[in-house]
Scaffold this motif. Structure first.
Motif, mmCIF file in Angstrom:
data_model
loop_
_atom_site.group_PDB
_atom_site.id
_atom_site.type_symbol
_atom_site.label_atom_id
_atom_site.label_comp_id
_atom_site.label_asym_id
_atom_site.label_seq_id
_atom_site.Cartn_x
_atom_site.Cartn_y
_atom_site.Cartn_z
ATOM 1 N N TYR A 11 10.924 -27.504 -162.221
ATOM 2 C CA TYR A 11 11.929 -28.255 -161.280
ATOM 3 C C TYR A 11 12.961 -28.616 -162.245
ATOM 4 C CZ TYR A 11 9.351 -32.250 -161.210
ATOM 5 O OH TYR A 11 8.574 -33.639 -161.476
ATOM 6 N N SER A 46 9.598 -21.433 -159.756
ATOM 7 C CA SER A 46 10.523 -22.395 -159.569
ATOM 8 C C SER A 46 11.563 -22.149 -158.487
ATOM 9 C CB SER A 46 11.448 -22.807 -160.825
ATOM 10 O OG SER A 46 12.390 -23.823 -160.487
ATOM 11 N N ALA A 86 13.037 -34.147 -156.457
ATOM 12 C CA ALA A 86 11.984 -33.298 -155.982
ATOM 13 C C ALA A 86 11.393 -33.882 -154.951
ATOM 14 C CB ALA A 86 10.991 -33.137 -157.399
#
Length: 338
Positions: A11, A46, A86
């Motif tokens: 990420y 991702s 995240a």
């Protein structure tokens, strides 16, 4: 089994070493395996595919999360400076939870354990994370038993590692579990690593983590301690430097610093000893004397209790050399009376 599929969750803002450290271990193990060995195959997935920028500016290629469908041998979740972002990405957290259900085991590096905990995967389990964030993790996830000391913790199918480089230690342990200690040792040797580091995170975090107090008398006492580490430093003498009674000083010191005067003195002695072990070639006996340990045996016991290493082992691992290969004596000269 023809291969062991490792799926790495990437990420934006993740720390590159959290990812590259473990996968270099797996790649090196692959290259050292015999022709009949089961190799690792690494897939990067991702939500930010195809190109994902790490916190350091390194750009990694990755496939969409959908490419991570199917059975997974090892799911690897890194940490990073963008961890708050995240954690707020519920789609990512949900995907990690679903992927974990398809994985033989789930591994995290550094703050990656927060993402596992956010997905509810660590409830009722023991886990670790970077020493600087262990308290925050324990507060945020009370159902997780957070142990800040180990380099990595293995609880059932979940393996959580501590700060950054400990992902490499964890990956070596995974290789050992998959292929035996001989290949793990050969991999560690090739990468010029210790197969198993002794001690916990405290040997890499700052032992002297308490800053000088704001309260002037306590701050003056701390500064006096730093200038007189080679002396005995009884609490009564330290209290006199603060112009306080011993009883009141001990109470105020604990309130301001978070530890007792005696514990603070010991930690400060160890912190100074670490500096001298890293930056000089003074003998162990000389260092013990300069740091105020009356006997070398006392120094050994205190150092081992604090760091899980002997002074000799610590110096072997962390001594800093100059570009010419010799010991940099600038620190010693700066400490000399001149």
């Amino acid at each position: 089994m023809l291969e062991r599929r490792v799926v790495v969750v990437v990420y934006a803002g993740a720390m590159a070493l959290d990812i590259t450290g473990p996968i270099e271990v797996f790649d090196t193990a692959n290259r050292l395996l015999g022709p009949s060995g089961t190799r690792y195959r690494t897939d990067f997935v991702s939500a930010d595919a195809p190109l994902v920028r790490m916190s350091s500016g390194v750009v990694m290629g990755a496939s969409p999360l959908e490419a991570g469908q199917g059975p997974i041998d090892t799911l690897l979740v890194p940490g990073g400076w963008s961890l708050d972002t995240a954690l707020a990405d519920q789609a990512l957290v949900s995907w990690i939870g679903g992927a974990a259900a398809r994985s033989r085991r789930v591994a995290s590096v550094c703050g990656g354990s927060f993402l596992l905990a956010e997905a509810g995967l660590l409830d009722g389990r023991r886990a670790t994370t970077h020493w600087a964030y262990s308290e925050a993790m324990a507060c945020r996830y009370p159902d997780v038993t957070v142990d800040a000391e180990p380099i990595f913790v293995w609880d059932g199918p979940f393996v959580t590692s501590a700060g950054v480089s400990t992902g490499i230690d964890m990956a070596l342990a995974l290789v050992e579990a998959d292929h035996g200690s001989a290949l793990a040792l050969e991999t560690a040797r090739f990468l010029v690593l210790f197969l198993k580091r002794h001690g916990g995170q405290s040997q890499y975090s700052a032992v002297l983590d308490a800053q000088l107090a704001d309260h002037p008398p306590i701050r003056a006492a701390q500064e006096w301690i730093l200038d007189n580490l080679d002396k005995a430093l009884p609490v009564g003498e330290i209290a006199r430097q603060a112009h306080m009674s011993q009883r009141n000083f001990a109470r105020v010191f604990r309130r301001e610093v978070g530890t007792t005067p005696g514990q603070y003195v010991e930690r400060t002695r160890i912190a100074r000893a670490r500096e001298l072990l890293e930056t000089t070639d003074l003998t162990i006996r000389q260092i013990a004397g300069r740091c105020g340990f009356a006997a070398t045996e006392t120094f050994f016991r205190s150092f081992g209790r604090t760091l899980g290493l002997s002074p000799k082992e610590y110096r072997h691992r962390f001594q800093v050399s100059s570009p010419s290969g010799g010991i940099d004596h600038r620190h010693e000269r700066e400490r000399s009376p001149a």
